[in-house]
Motif scaffolding. Structure first.
Motif, PDB file in Angstrom:
ATOM      1  N   GLN A  52      22.046  95.574 103.937  1.00 21.53           N
ATOM      2  CA  GLN A  52      23.384  95.802 104.500  1.00 21.53           C
ATOM      3  C   GLN A  52      24.351  94.705 104.069  1.00 21.53           C
ATOM      4  N   GLY A  53      23.862  93.487 103.960  1.00 28.15           N
ATOM      5  CA  GLY A  53      24.705  92.394 103.498  1.00 28.15           C
ATOM      6  C   GLY A  53      25.219  92.628 102.090  1.00 28.15           C
ATOM      7  N   TRP A  54      24.349  93.177 101.224  1.00 33.33           N
ATOM      8  CA  TRP A  54      24.787  93.481  99.858  1.00 33.33           C
ATOM      9  C   TRP A  54      25.782  94.629  99.848  1.00 33.33           C
ATOM     10  N   ILE A  55      25.607  95.608 100.727  1.00 27.63           N
ATOM     11  CA  ILE A  55      26.598  96.688 100.806  1.00 27.63           C
ATOM     12  C   ILE A  55      27.956  96.096 101.154  1.00 27.63           C
ATOM     13  N   ASN A  56      28.002  95.219 102.153  1.00 29.50           N
ATOM     14  CA  ASN A  56      29.263  94.601 102.568  1.00 29.50           C
ATOM     15  C   ASN A  56      29.865  93.752 101.459  1.00 29.50           C
ATOM     16  N   THR A  57      29.033  92.928 100.829  1.00 31.71           N
ATOM     17  CA  THR A  57      29.527  92.039  99.773  1.00 31.71           C
ATOM     18  C   THR A  57      30.028  92.830  98.573  1.00 31.71           C
ATOM     19  N   LEU A  58      29.242  93.795  98.135  1.00 26.14           N
ATOM     20  CA  LEU A  58      29.652  94.570  96.971  1.00 26.14           C
ATOM     21  C   LEU A  58      30.863  95.449  97.258  1.00 26.14           C
ATOM     22  N   SER A  59      31.035  95.866  98.487  1.00 23.15           N
ATOM     23  CA  SER A  59      32.224  96.657  98.837  1.00 23.15           C
ATOM     24  C   SER A  59      33.495  95.848  98.614  1.00 23.15           C
ATOM     25  N   ARG A  60      33.411  94.541  98.827  1.00 21.75           N
ATOM     26  CA  ARG A  60      34.561  93.658  98.575  1.00 21.75           C
ATOM     27  C   ARG A  60      34.687  93.295  97.107  1.00 21.75           C
ATOM     28  N   MET A  61      33.552  93.048  96.453  1.00 22.97           N
ATOM     29  CA  MET A  61      33.590  92.474  95.113  1.00 22.97           C
ATOM     30  C   MET A  61      33.668  93.500  93.981  1.00 22.97           C
ATOM     31  N   ALA A  62      33.111  94.677  94.161  1.00 21.33           N
ATOM     32  CA  ALA A  62      33.097  95.680  93.083  1.00 21.33           C
ATOM     33  C   ALA A  62      34.503  96.026  92.576  1.00 21.33           C
ATOM     34  N   PRO A  63      35.487  96.215  93.472  1.00 15.62           N
ATOM     35  CA  PRO A  63      36.833  96.489  92.957  1.00 15.62           C
ATOM     36  C   PRO A  63      37.409  95.311  92.156  1.00 15.62           C
ATOM     37  N   LYS A  64      37.115  94.095  92.590  1.00 14.34           N
ATOM     38  CA  LYS A  64      37.609  92.917  91.868  1.00 14.34           C
ATOM     39  C   LYS A  64      36.978  92.818  90.487  1.00 14.34           C
ATOM     40  N   ALA A  65      35.716  93.227  90.386  1.00 13.39           N
ATOM     41  CA  ALA A  65      35.017  93.208  89.100  1.00 13.39           C
ATOM     42  C   ALA A  65      35.303  94.461  88.280  1.00 13.39           C
ATOM     43  N   LYS A  66      36.095  95.362  88.870  1.00 15.30           N
ATOM     44  CA  LYS A  66      36.460  96.618  88.217  1.00 15.30           C
ATOM     45  C   LYS A  66      35.236  97.464  87.858  1.00 15.30           C
ATOM     46  N   LEU A  67      34.272  97.497  88.782  1.00 19.87           N
ATOM     47  CA  LEU A  67      33.083  98.316  88.578  1.00 19.87           C
ATOM     48  C   LEU A  67      33.382  99.758  88.962  1.00 19.87           C
ATOM     49  N   THR A  68      32.825 100.684  88.190  1.00 15.30           N
ATOM     50  CA  THR A  68      32.905 102.088  88.577  1.00 15.30           C
ATOM     51  C   THR A  68      31.970 102.297  89.763  1.00 15.30           C
ATOM     52  N   ASP A  69      32.067 103.455  90.395  1.00 17.69           N
ATOM     53  CA  ASP A  69      31.168 103.751  91.509  1.00 17.69           C
ATOM     54  C   ASP A  69      29.711 103.727  91.064  1.00 17.69           C
ATOM     55  N   ASP A  70      29.427 104.261  89.868  1.00 14.48           N
ATOM     56  CA  ASP A  70      28.047 104.246  89.363  1.00 14.48           C
ATOM     57  C   ASP A  70      27.568 102.826  89.081  1.00 14.48           C
ATOM     58  N   GLN A  71      28.424 101.999  88.490  1.00 15.52           N
ATOM     59  CA  GLN A  71      28.050 100.611  88.234  1.00 15.52           C
ATOM     60  C   GLN A  71      27.806  99.879  89.542  1.00 15.52           C
ATOM     61  N   HIS A  72      28.643 100.111  90.515  1.00 14.78           N
ATOM     62  CA  HIS A  72      28.492  99.509  91.846  1.00 14.78           C
ATOM     63  C   HIS A  72      27.121  99.880  92.416  1.00 14.78           C
ATOM     64  N   GLN A  73      26.784 101.150  92.335  1.00 13.24           N
ATOM     65  CA  GLN A  73      25.510 101.626  92.864  1.00 13.24           C
ATOM     66  C   GLN A  73      24.332 101.003  92.109  1.00 13.24           C
ATOM     67  N   ILE A  74      24.426 100.947  90.801  1.00 12.57           N
ATOM     68  CA  ILE A  74      23.334 100.407  89.988  1.00 12.57           C
ATOM     69  C   ILE A  74      23.132  98.926  90.278  1.00 12.57           C
TER      70      ILE A  74
ATOM     71  N   LYS B  32      38.822  98.776  99.368  1.00 12.26           N
ATOM     72  CA  LYS B  32      37.461  98.302  99.203  1.00 12.26           C
ATOM     73  C   LYS B  32      36.613  99.482  98.764  1.00 12.26           C
ATOM     74  N   SER B  33      35.653  99.213  97.929  1.00 11.99           N
ATOM     75  CA  SER B  33      34.769 100.268  97.466  1.00 11.99           C
ATOM     76  C   SER B  33      33.727 100.560  98.536  1.00 11.99           C
ATOM     77  N   VAL B  34      33.482 101.819  98.777  1.00 14.34           N
ATOM     78  CA  VAL B  34      32.457 102.218  99.737  1.00 14.34           C
ATOM     79  C   VAL B  34      31.464 103.171  99.062  1.00 14.34           C
ATOM     80  N   ALA B  35      31.274 102.977  97.776  1.00 11.58           N
ATOM     81  CA  ALA B  35      30.432 103.889  97.003  1.00 11.58           C
ATOM     82  C   ALA B  35      28.974 103.826  97.421  1.00 11.58           C
TER      83      ALA B  35
END
Length: 95
Positions: free
Chosen positions: A62-84, A21-24
């Motif tokens: 915090q909910g978005w942090i949790n959701t994006l931590s699961r979904m960003a890898p599936k969407a193949k987002l880079t750490d910067d894209q995840h943050q943005i 899971k992404s934790v960026a």
């Protein structure tokens, strides 16, 4: 032999589903209007490929942090894209 192959496939599927899971993201970083607009574009283009886009108000920060931590890898987002994307979502979120 078939049981061995099926067991291997089942184990592989399990391991992939439990992948990293992404934790960026830990909080806001980008705040310029250009970066937030880029976050909106990435959110709309990457997330809508697989499902209906959730409303930014669906989660608190915090909910978005949790959701994006699961979904960003599936969407193949880079750490910067995840943050943005996170920064865009919390910028329009009123919770």
């Amino acid at each position: 032999m078939k049981k061995f192959i099926l067991s291997g496939i089942a184990v592989s599927a399990f391991l992939v589903s439990c992948g990293p899971k992404s934790v960026a993201v830990t909080g806001p970083k980008y705040t310029s209007s250009e970066q937030l607009a880029q976050g909106k574009t990435i959110f709309e283009n990457s997330c809508a490929k697989c499902h209906k886009l959730p409303e930014p108000t669906k989660h608190d920060d915090q909910g978005w942090i949790n959701t994006l931590s699961r979904m960003a890898p599936k969407a193949k987002l880079t750490d910067d894209q995840h943050q943005i994307v996170y920064d865009y979502l919390i910028s329009v979120n009123k919770k």
